[in-house]
Design a protein around this motif. Structure first.
Motif, mmCIF file in Angstrom:
data_model
loop_
_atom_site.group_PDB
_atom_site.id
_atom_site.type_symbol
_atom_site.label_atom_id
_atom_site.label_comp_id
_atom_site.label_asym_id
_atom_site.label_seq_id
_atom_site.Cartn_x
_atom_site.Cartn_y
_atom_site.Cartn_z
ATOM 1 N N VAL A 175 -20.307 1.686 7.836
ATOM 2 C CA VAL A 175 -19.402 1.275 6.775
ATOM 3 C C VAL A 175 -20.053 0.215 5.889
ATOM 4 O O VAL A 175 -20.918 -0.542 6.332
ATOM 5 C CB VAL A 175 -18.073 0.720 7.343
ATOM 6 C CG1 VAL A 175 -17.416 1.732 8.264
ATOM 7 C CG2 VAL A 175 -18.286 -0.597 8.073
ATOM 8 N N SER A 176 -19.638 0.207 4.641
ATOM 9 C CA SER A 176 -20.053 -0.835 3.704
ATOM 10 C C SER A 176 -18.868 -1.151 2.808
ATOM 11 O O SER A 176 -17.967 -0.318 2.631
ATOM 12 C CB SER A 176 -21.253 -0.387 2.864
ATOM 13 O OG SER A 176 -20.937 0.755 2.089
ATOM 14 N N TYR A 177 -18.865 -2.349 2.252
ATOM 15 C CA TYR A 177 -17.706 -2.803 1.483
ATOM 16 C C TYR A 177 -18.142 -3.394 0.150
ATOM 17 O O TYR A 177 -19.206 -4.011 0.047
ATOM 18 C CB TYR A 177 -16.921 -3.850 2.270
ATOM 19 C CG TYR A 177 -16.314 -3.336 3.549
ATOM 20 C CD1 TYR A 177 -15.128 -2.614 3.532
ATOM 21 C CD2 TYR A 177 -16.924 -3.581 4.789
ATOM 22 C CE1 TYR A 177 -14.565 -2.143 4.713
ATOM 23 C CE2 TYR A 177 -16.363 -3.109 5.964
ATOM 24 C CZ TYR A 177 -15.182 -2.395 5.922
ATOM 25 O OH TYR A 177 -14.620 -1.932 7.088
ATOM 26 N N GLN A 178 -17.273 -3.225 -0.852
ATOM 27 C CA GLN A 178 -17.508 -3.823 -2.160
ATOM 28 C C GLN A 178 -16.196 -4.386 -2.699
ATOM 29 O O GLN A 178 -15.162 -3.724 -2.633
ATOM 30 C CB GLN A 178 -18.046 -2.794 -3.157
ATOM 31 C CG GLN A 178 -19.417 -2.244 -2.809
ATOM 32 C CD GLN A 178 -19.956 -1.363 -3.920
ATOM 33 O OE1 GLN A 178 -19.868 -1.697 -5.094
ATOM 34 N NE2 GLN A 178 -20.516 -0.230 -3.545
ATOM 35 N N ALA A 179 -16.262 -5.595 -3.235
ATOM 36 C CA ALA A 179 -15.095 -6.207 -3.868
ATOM 37 C C ALA A 179 -15.036 -5.743 -5.316
ATOM 38 O O ALA A 179 -15.640 -6.352 -6.215
ATOM 39 C CB ALA A 179 -15.176 -7.728 -3.791
ATOM 40 N N CYS A 180 -14.358 -4.639 -5.549
ATOM 41 C CA CYS A 180 -14.253 -4.090 -6.898
ATOM 42 C C CYS A 180 -13.085 -3.125 -6.951
ATOM 43 O O CYS A 180 -12.493 -2.779 -5.930
ATOM 44 C CB CYS A 180 -15.549 -3.375 -7.310
ATOM 45 S SG CYS A 180 -15.910 -1.878 -6.372
ATOM 46 N N THR A 181 -12.756 -2.683 -8.155
ATOM 47 C CA THR A 181 -11.716 -1.684 -8.325
ATOM 48 C C THR A 181 -12.324 -0.287 -8.298
ATOM 49 O O THR A 181 -13.544 -0.124 -8.378
ATOM 50 C CB THR A 181 -10.983 -1.880 -9.660
ATOM 51 O OG1 THR A 181 -11.906 -1.634 -10.732
ATOM 52 C CG2 THR A 181 -10.431 -3.295 -9.781
ATOM 53 N N LEU A 182 -11.462 0.708 -8.231
ATOM 54 C CA LEU A 182 -11.932 2.089 -8.239
ATOM 55 C C LEU A 182 -12.655 2.415 -9.531
ATOM 56 O O LEU A 182 -13.722 3.045 -9.519
ATOM 57 C CB LEU A 182 -10.739 3.036 -8.045
ATOM 58 C CG LEU A 182 -11.004 4.535 -8.167
ATOM 59 C CD1 LEU A 182 -12.043 4.991 -7.147
ATOM 60 C CD2 LEU A 182 -9.701 5.312 -8.004
ATOM 61 N N GLU A 183 -12.108 1.965 -10.662
ATOM 62 C CA GLU A 183 -12.744 2.284 -11.933
ATOM 63 C C GLU A 183 -14.061 1.538 -12.120
ATOM 64 O O GLU A 183 -14.993 2.047 -12.752
ATOM 65 C CB GLU A 183 -11.797 2.016 -13.112
ATOM 66 C CG GLU A 183 -11.211 0.630 -13.180
ATOM 67 C CD GLU A 183 -9.884 0.513 -12.449
ATOM 68 O OE1 GLU A 183 -9.066 -0.309 -12.860
ATOM 69 O OE2 GLU A 183 -9.686 1.252 -11.450
#
Length: 340
Positions: A175-183
């Motif tokens: 797994v990896s994570y990003q602090a962002c929106t879908l767009e």
């Protein structure tokens, strides 16, 4: 036994909720809710999908551009960001929901992707978990062998998810994570993880918190491969969901924090299906879900009056109005999927 009794209670409530809720809100609350629901449906029926004219996946309606994020929702979840992994806390119901939603995602993906990998049934698949929070669903999908990217606009939730995954070697590399929106994810790197890079998109208990579902549906279609799956769990827009999901769950039993949900943002399976089909999806199955606050367990039910799970498949790279209808007869999509 507890579940059967609770389901009978819910059925009884369903029969009387309309008159009870309206009777208790003669001052105009119920009337306003019904008028609001009718207005939303009329607006959705009249809306015409059009491709993005800019790379930012924003839709112009009137004088303003829309995106998926509601700032009020971000602030609300910011205050809860450190509590995601407390199985007895505010997210206890989401922990329990994994007993249904993980098999629902797994089994439907295995129906689409016939390959079998003993011990890692989702190996080789790339999944996007939208609104992943602290990773409650991201991690189980990673343990099943998938490569999972979790995105969420709340940075502290992403930090919680990263920290929790770092302690578990079974999920740390999956797994990896990003602090962002879908767009933002869609536009930040077309080569790396933009158009058509995911086999599945998961949005569990997310769409009822979004600011613009049209943008959400378009962006999901954009990041999915043709034939890719979209999984959504959410809350129906009914009088019963208002009574149980907000009045009982938030105000009386405190199962979830007060103010978590806005009934005006709930969406019926029919409206959600129309929205998805206008963006190039074919809905395969819709299944009702029921939470029992006595046992703390979820179960499948034939009624979608409160919660429901939906599985849709992307038909093409170029969604156009009516494309879903032109592609041929639909499968029997309102039957129950195979669950374990």
């Amino acid at each position: 036994m507890h579940c059967n009794k609770f389901e009978r209670l819910v059925s009884a409530l369903y029969r009387c909720t309309r008159s009870a809720v309206c009777g208790a809100a003669r001052s105009g609350v119920c009337g306003a809710a019904v008028r609001g629901q009718r207005s939303v449906r009329l607006q959705r029926s009249a809306a015409v999908w059009s491709p993005c004219q800019t790379a930012s996946c924003h839709f112009s309606t009137g004088a303003s551009s829309k995106n998926t994020v509601d700032p009020d929702e971000v602030r609300r979840f910011q205050s809860l960001a450190g509590k995601w992994w407390d199985e007895q806390g505010e997210f206890a119901a989401l922990h329990a929901m994994n007993d249904l939603r993980v098999p629902f995602i797994r089994d439907n993906l295995l129906n689409v992707h016939r390959a079998r990998h003993p011990g890692k049934p989702l190996a080789g698949l790339r999944i996007l978990d939208v609104g992943c929070g602290g990773g409650l669903l991201t991690e189980p999908l990673g343990r099943l062998g998938a490569t999972v990217v979790g995105v969420d606009p709340v940075e502290d939730s992403i930090y919680t998810a990263q920290l929790h995954a770092s302690y578990d070697p079974d999920v740390r590399d999956a797994v990896s994570y990003q602090a962002c929106t879908l767009e933002e994810l869609m536009t930040e790197g077309e080569e790396e993880q933009g158009a058509g890079q995911f086999d599945a998109v998961v949005a569990s208990e997310v769409v009822e918190h979004l600011a613009d579902l049209e943008t959400f549906a378009f962006c999901c279609s954009h990041v999915l491969k043709p034939g890719g799956s979209l999984f959504i769990t959410t809350i129906n827009k009914t009088n019963l969901s208002y009574a149980l999901g907000i009045v009982v769950a938030e105000q009386l039993l405190r199962i979830v924090p007060s103010g978590t949900h806005d009934w005006e943002k709930f969406i019926s399976p029919e409206d959600l299906e129309r929205l998805l089909e206008s963006n190039g999806f074919s809905v395969q199955s819709v299944q009702g879900m029921l939470y029992n606050p006595v046992s703390g367990a979820w179960s499948w039910t034939n009624s979608t009056a409160i919660n429901y799970a939906l599985h849709a498949v992307k038909l093409s790279d170029d969604p156009q109005p009516g494309r879903a209808e032109e592609s041929g007869p639909h499968p029997e999509h309102h039957g129950a999927a195979t669950h374990s």
